[in-house]
Design an enzyme around this catalytic site. Structure first.
Site, PDB file in Angstrom:
ATOM      1  N   ASP D 393       0.824  -1.215   0.000  1.00 47.97           N
ATOM      2  CA  ASP D 393       0.000   0.000   0.000  1.00 47.97           C
ATOM      3  C   ASP D 393       0.857   1.262   0.000  1.00 47.97           C
ATOM      4  O   ASP D 393       0.525   2.238  -0.675  1.00 47.97           O
ATOM      5  CB  ASP D 393      -0.896   0.028   1.241  1.00 47.97           C
ATOM      6  CG  ASP D 393      -1.821  -1.165   1.272  1.00 47.97           C
ATOM      7  OD1 ASP D 393      -1.990  -1.796   0.216  1.00 47.97           O
ATOM      8  OD2 ASP D 393      -2.335  -1.475   2.355  1.00 47.97           O
TER       9      ASP D 393
HETATM   10  N1  NAP Z   1       2.445   1.350  10.363  1.00 45.96           N
HETATM   11  C1  NAP Z   1       1.335   1.704  11.002  1.00 45.96           C
HETATM   12  O1  NAP Z   1       1.365   2.342  12.040  1.00 45.96           O
HETATM   13  C2  NAP Z   1       0.005   1.318  10.431  1.00 45.96           C
HETATM   14  C3  NAP Z   1      -1.106   1.521  11.235  1.00 45.96           C
HETATM   15  C4  NAP Z   1      -2.353   1.189  10.718  1.00 45.96           C
HETATM   16  C5  NAP Z   1      -2.451   0.698   9.443  1.00 45.96           C
HETATM   17  N2  NAP Z   1      -1.343   0.506   8.692  1.00 45.96           N
HETATM   18  C6  NAP Z   1      -1.520   0.022   7.331  1.00 45.96           C
HETATM   19  O2  NAP Z   1      -0.667  -1.049   7.047  1.00 45.96           O
HETATM   20  C7  NAP Z   1      -0.274  -0.946   5.694  1.00 45.96           C
HETATM   21  C8  NAP Z   1       1.206  -0.960   5.659  1.00 45.96           C
HETATM   22  O3  NAP Z   1       1.575  -0.951   4.303  1.00 45.96           O
HETATM   23  P1  NAP Z   1       2.734  -1.892   3.850  1.00 45.96           P
HETATM   24  O4  NAP Z   1       2.988  -1.606   2.430  1.00 45.96           O
HETATM   25  O5  NAP Z   1       3.849  -1.752   4.826  1.00 45.96           O
HETATM   26  O6  NAP Z   1       2.218  -3.370   4.025  1.00 45.96           O
HETATM   27  P2  NAP Z   1       0.954  -3.951   3.219  1.00 45.96           P
HETATM   28  O7  NAP Z   1       0.383  -2.913   2.356  1.00 45.96           O
HETATM   29  O8  NAP Z   1       0.081  -4.536   4.256  1.00 45.96           O
HETATM   30  O9  NAP Z   1       1.568  -5.026   2.303  1.00 45.96           O
HETATM   31  C9  NAP Z   1       2.354  -6.021   2.904  1.00 45.96           C
HETATM   32  C10 NAP Z   1       2.794  -6.923   1.762  1.00 45.96           C
HETATM   33  O10 NAP Z   1       3.827  -7.736   2.232  1.00 45.96           O
HETATM   34  C11 NAP Z   1       3.714  -8.979   1.526  1.00 45.96           C
HETATM   35  N3  NAP Z   1       4.206 -10.047   2.378  1.00 45.96           N
HETATM   36  C12 NAP Z   1       3.587 -10.634   3.435  1.00 45.96           C
HETATM   37  N4  NAP Z   1       4.368 -11.566   3.972  1.00 45.96           N
HETATM   38  C13 NAP Z   1       5.499 -11.598   3.224  1.00 45.96           C
HETATM   39  C14 NAP Z   1       6.671 -12.385   3.268  1.00 45.96           C
HETATM   40  N5  NAP Z   1       6.841 -13.349   4.194  1.00 45.96           N
HETATM   41  N6  NAP Z   1       7.623 -12.156   2.339  1.00 45.96           N
HETATM   42  C15 NAP Z   1       7.466 -11.202   1.429  1.00 45.96           C
HETATM   43  N7  NAP Z   1       6.364 -10.449   1.322  1.00 45.96           N
HETATM   44  C16 NAP Z   1       5.396 -10.640   2.226  1.00 45.96           C
HETATM   45  C17 NAP Z   1       2.244  -9.197   1.229  1.00 45.96           C
HETATM   46  O11 NAP Z   1       2.136  -9.641  -0.121  1.00 45.96           O
HETATM   47  P3  NAP Z   1       2.154 -11.225  -0.363  1.00 45.96           P
HETATM   48  O12 NAP Z   1       1.094 -11.777   0.511  1.00 45.96           O
HETATM   49  O13 NAP Z   1       1.931 -11.402  -1.814  1.00 45.96           O
HETATM   50  O14 NAP Z   1       3.530 -11.662   0.060  1.00 45.96           O
HETATM   51  C18 NAP Z   1       1.661  -7.783   1.312  1.00 45.96           C
HETATM   52  O15 NAP Z   1       1.232  -7.352   0.023  1.00 45.96           O
HETATM   53  C19 NAP Z   1      -0.795   0.356   5.132  1.00 45.96           C
HETATM   54  O16 NAP Z   1      -1.980   0.131   4.418  1.00 45.96           O
HETATM   55  C20 NAP Z   1      -1.126   1.119   6.383  1.00 45.96           C
HETATM   56  O17 NAP Z   1      -2.220   1.997   6.212  1.00 45.96           O
HETATM   57  C21 NAP Z   1      -0.109   0.800   9.169  1.00 45.96           C
END
Ligand code: NAP
Ligand code: NAP
Lengths: 128, 466, 128, 466
Positions: D393
């Protein structure tokens, strides 16, 4: 950080003063209020205010240091409140005279300070 | 009005003070911030007037009216260049008020009652003594500072042998009397006023021996004192608002003092007690100024015509000459020919912190153009012409080169690194630090002698004609 | 500024609450302490502390937000002090039991919180 | 130990808390800051143990010892990736403590005395109710959050029609019972526990319907609550320290919440109640992912060999895969060939604020290399290879392009603007926001499918061999 350290030592010394004061006053004030003694509360207020002061002031840019100087100077005229109490209460002639003099002095400090600060700041409005 | 409601108003006022100060962190919000402060003060005073103990409000209103009128008149009439004096004056009044209030408390009813009731209340007495002591020093000290900045002939820099000792004795005396106030409440008034008197003498002696240009530091310090005095008064009357507002001021004063000292690279101690060590550099002025080249407004105008970026470094001289409006005109003419104009503002240029900023702002110069020292230095290599207007110490390369000089190590604006430097001042006479300035004799430096205002005006004229 | 506004509204609401509380308590507490009432003092302390909090926290860089989270979490275990008072005083069995449970909970929060924060921060020591 | 000395210790502790927090403003001083906090807590507890009302210190010491041991064990055993859960757990305990303390107060001696003495003390009761209410919500809410982050099967995202209404009713109920606590002190305990029970149910319902990835926001919020609960308890016991420490925490929680919401470009309200609107973009995944090019570790290694600057953008996937150490190795190999390696850290990458920073720091990666989003974006045009490791994301261009998408307007790291982008993830499945990511199909993008740790390790190997 130098500022912080300043703050801390400032506070440190305050505490020292407090320590003795407290000892003396444990008797009366402490009793009066059940919980933490009145003096300590006032002291706490003081310490916290000093912290707020340091935190906020350190964020003020050099451009505004002169206004800050005269502005805070105006605030220091807050003794006006004390002056009013002294002058207004029935405390006999002497106190009244002293009080009234204090009121006039403090008011000059306050009003003059704010006006002059405002005059300076009015110049800082963005151009074009 | 119930005591608690009043206290609540005080709390609101305290919050407004803090929010107001926060407003001062950005030029855009500064005016509002100041108004918040004024509003807070209004709330506090009105709430106090409604206190049940207050007998005649009218009398007080009159007194307040008187004070206000005088204050406003002073504030409106004053020249922007005389700002430091005014602040000093007001500051003194504030300190004086603290002395009087604490004194009134000792003369007042509550005190006599407490006294007769016999319970010890050393804390209140300590606070009383403190506010008297600090207040008195602030009062007399500020007035002397005022006089010096006004350059009243009456007060010269007085310093006599053993002055430090005398001060020490006075301080000890004050402390002693202060303790007596606490120890012998029955004679409190006597001791109190004695102490205040000594403290005022002390204040005078402390400040009178300090050089005029150090006054801003002194004022900032006294400002912080007046804040602490207010806090102390707050402890006397156990009043939150006084404590909070007072300590805010105390903090701000201390910080400003520290900033100025750092910018001058002198310890607070040196400012207060050490007289500046006189210029260590052996070179006589004649040697230093052997190859000074002077120039004319016309030549400067010609240089400007071919310049891309001009940096103007104002100093105390601009304030003396009231040259800010002339500078504004020059700036506008240059900008019309798309010559970029920037201003290099040294933290201690002039005679109080931000002095230059205020003057230039007064002349409607966009504060976006005012660069702080470091930014100015980092753009120096793209500067074609640097105009030093009535600045001296803050552009003196000795600070970098000569460890012996009184300003050694003080960060400066490196105009000597610009392509050409034009120095506008009336003579070769030194600035506040009283030392020669090799910059004036540098190969890329040209002197334009004359009053700052006039000189700049001539340059503008020549530039517009040519 | 958004933060500030937050702070202010936070305080605003607090004051509202206070206003009524005060009215009720003017009688007892107010009298007890002569000067400004005890409650108001506590309230002042609260407001000031909130200010200090906002000023300091807003200066903390994102890098340290997770440690901040667990660190402040540990601090929130300060209820431990209250728990100790509740458990230790002679308040009868019920209070004691509740108190002791509270002590254990709070201690876990405090000790665990600080240790874990320390673990995280230990990683932030500069490299190379 | 005299009451006043204890209060003085409390004041010292309060100051230490603030100084400690200030330490957290710089990585270098952070550790010390935390220790200051711990020291403050120690002082506070010891001082309290010396309070005259305390009967048996030993019993308390035992309880404290028990708590400490459990706490330490949890804190030391925990995986760095499980940090969010742990914080949630501890947070819940803190809230629970508040509930118990307030309850104990109602069961205690002072209360019954005050009650029989008959003077009204509505303020204390209000505070009691408040700390019970807030504490209970914090307790149950945090535990649910914990369960969700632990991905315990027991708790699925439950949400039923009219849930908002139920919550509203529960809230009203709590408020009602809370008022009763104040109004009918004689039945205070009854009402109090009733309220706490309702509040716990409320806490559960509030949190259970929130998506796992939003938990960090929830935790930050609950953290702030637990702080406020502590403050409230402080008002009950009229104890400065509780009030100060509590409000510090309250402030920090609120700020973190705000920061996260801003970084996700969602209102706090939307996080708490609005379920995310499902992807507005009409395009089906197949369309979006029509031209996805996948690559091999060897090819990536070759690209890296000719690269000058590499930007690694980690995401939640790195945490899942525990890939941080592999990343460290890769970084070192690259640096050995003087290839500049930087990290682009999105504020909400991972599952809690600063999540990535902690993981990378754990792997000994110099925090000087961690660039915040804006800095990363401003250096993007000099990036030859951007490696997106388990992030989705936070690098999804739809945030910029498609106003309909749930992450519309959320600032992202513009890896698509780098020369080449390598995306390391296990599949094309979406991230937390549950939407397709056109980046994967971009012309300059290559997918490297596989577990993050393994994939990176392979790249390193290939790079070192080649
Ligand atoms: N950081 C905060 O404080 C917080 C708080 C609230 C919400 N969030 C939300 O969390 C999200 C964070 O975004 P993000 O881009 O960091 O993470 P993400 O959008 O949740 O994407 C994580 C990606 O990692 C991949 N993944 C999972 N396990 C894996 C593994 N073992 N090896 C390789 N890839 C793996 C997954 O794809 P695959 O399954 O295809 O591997 C997934 O597409 C945002 O939408 C944000 O709004 C964050
Ligand atoms: N800003 C602060 O807060 C602060 C506080 C304490 C001390 N100080 C000290 O004040 C000094 C400030 O340095 P500065 O360079 O701004 O000033 P400066 O070093 O005092 O030099 C001012 C120069 O302006 C010239 N001047 C005076 N009147 C003039 C006029 N009408 N037209 C043109 N030139 C005129 C004077 O030379 P001529 O007589 O030849 O014209 C003098 O050399 C520093 O040493 C600093 O440490 C500042």
């Amino acid at each position: 950080m130098s500022i912080l350290s300043l703050a801390v030592q400032e506070i440190g010394s305050e505490l020292a003063v407090a320590a003795e004061k407290t000892a003396e006053t444990a008797a009366d004030v402490g009793a009066a209020t059940g919980g933490s003694s009145h003096l300590i509360l006032l002291l706490t207020v003081f310490v916290l205010a000093v912290f707020v002061g340091f935190e906020i002031i350190t964020k003020i840019p050099p451009t505004l240091h002169t206004p800050l100087m005269s502005g805070s100077n105006a605030i220091s005229g807050i003794t006006l409140v004390g002056a009013v109490l002294a002058a207004g209460g029935d405390n006999g002639l002497v106190a009244a005279i002293l009080g009234y003099a204090a009121v006039i002095f403090a008011t000059m400090n306050v009003v003059g300070g704010f006006v002059v600060t405002n005059r300076m700041l009015a110049m800082f409005r963005p151009r074009k | 009005m119930s005591a608690d409601l009043i206290d609540l108003c005080y709390l609101v006022a305290a919050v407004l003070f803090m929010v107001g100060l926060k407003g001062l962190t950005r030029p855009r919000t500064a005016v509002r911030g100041n108004l918040f402060g004024a509003l807070a003060m209004l709330i506090a005073v009105v709430a106090t007037l409604l206190h049940q103990d207050i007998l005649s409000v009218t009398g007080l209103l009159i007194a307040i009216a008187v004070g206000s009128i005088v204050g406003v008149v002073l504030a409106v009439k004053i020249e922007m260049t005389a700002m430091p004096q005014l602040v000093a004056l007001f500051n003194g009044l504030g300190g004086g008020a603290s002395v009087l209030v604490a004194g009134a408390y000792l003369a007042g009813r509550e005190f006599s009652e407490r006294l007769s009731s016999g319970v010890c209340f050393a804390d209140v007495l300590t606070a009383t003594a403190a506010s008297g002591l600090i207040g008195a020093v602030t009062l007399s000290g500020s007035l002397i500072a005022f006089a010096k900045l006004q350059e009243l002939k009456a007060v010269r820099d007085i310093s006599f042998p053993g002055q430090k000792l005398v001060n020490l004795l006075l301080a000890a005396g004050c402390a002693g009397l202060g303790t007596l106030v606490v120890m012998q409440p029955e004679h409190a008034e006597l001791w109190y006023w004695g102490m205040s008197l000594l403290a005022m003498v002390l204040g005078i002696l402390l400040v009178i021996s300090i050089g005029g240009a150090d006054m801003p530091v002194v004022i900032a310090l006294l400002n912080s004192y007046s804040g602490l005095a207010a806090s102390a008064t707050g402890f006397v009357l156990n009043n939150n608002l006084l404590i909070i507002a007072g300590s805010l001021v105390g903090a701000s004063g201390l910080i400003l003092t520290r900033i100025m000292c750092d910018a001058m690279n002198r310890s607070l101690w040196a400012v207060l007690f050490g007289t500046m060590q006189s210029g260590g550099s052996s070179a006589s002025d004649d040697e230093v100024y052997a190859h000074v080249k002077s120039t004319s407004a016309e030549d400067v105008a010609m240089m400007l015509e071919v310049a891309q970026r001009v940096l103007i470094v104002p100093g105390y001289g601009m304030a003396v000459a009231q040259a800010q409006h002339a500078v504004r005109d020059l700036t506008n003419s240059l900008l019309k020919h798309d010559i970029d104009v920037q201003f290099g503002i040294h933290p201690v240029a002039g005679r109080m912190p931000g002095h230059m900023n205020v003057l230039l702002a007064e002349a409607d110069i966009d504060y976006e153009r005012l660069q702080e020292m470091d930014d100015a230095n980092s753009m120096m290599d793209q500067v074609d012409v640097a105009i030093v207007l009535g600045a001296n110490d803050v552009v003196n390369p000795l600070a970098r080169t000569d460890p012996g000089s009184p300003i050694a190590g003080m960060p400066i604006i490196d105009v000597d690194k610009a392509r050409t430097v034009v120095v506008v001042k009336r003579s070769l006479s030194p600035g506040f630090a009283g030392i020669a300035n090799p910059l004036f004799a540098a190969d890329n430096a040209l002197m334009l002698f004359g009053d700052g205002k006039q000189a700049i005006a001539e340059i503008t004229k020549a530039f517009n004609d040519g």
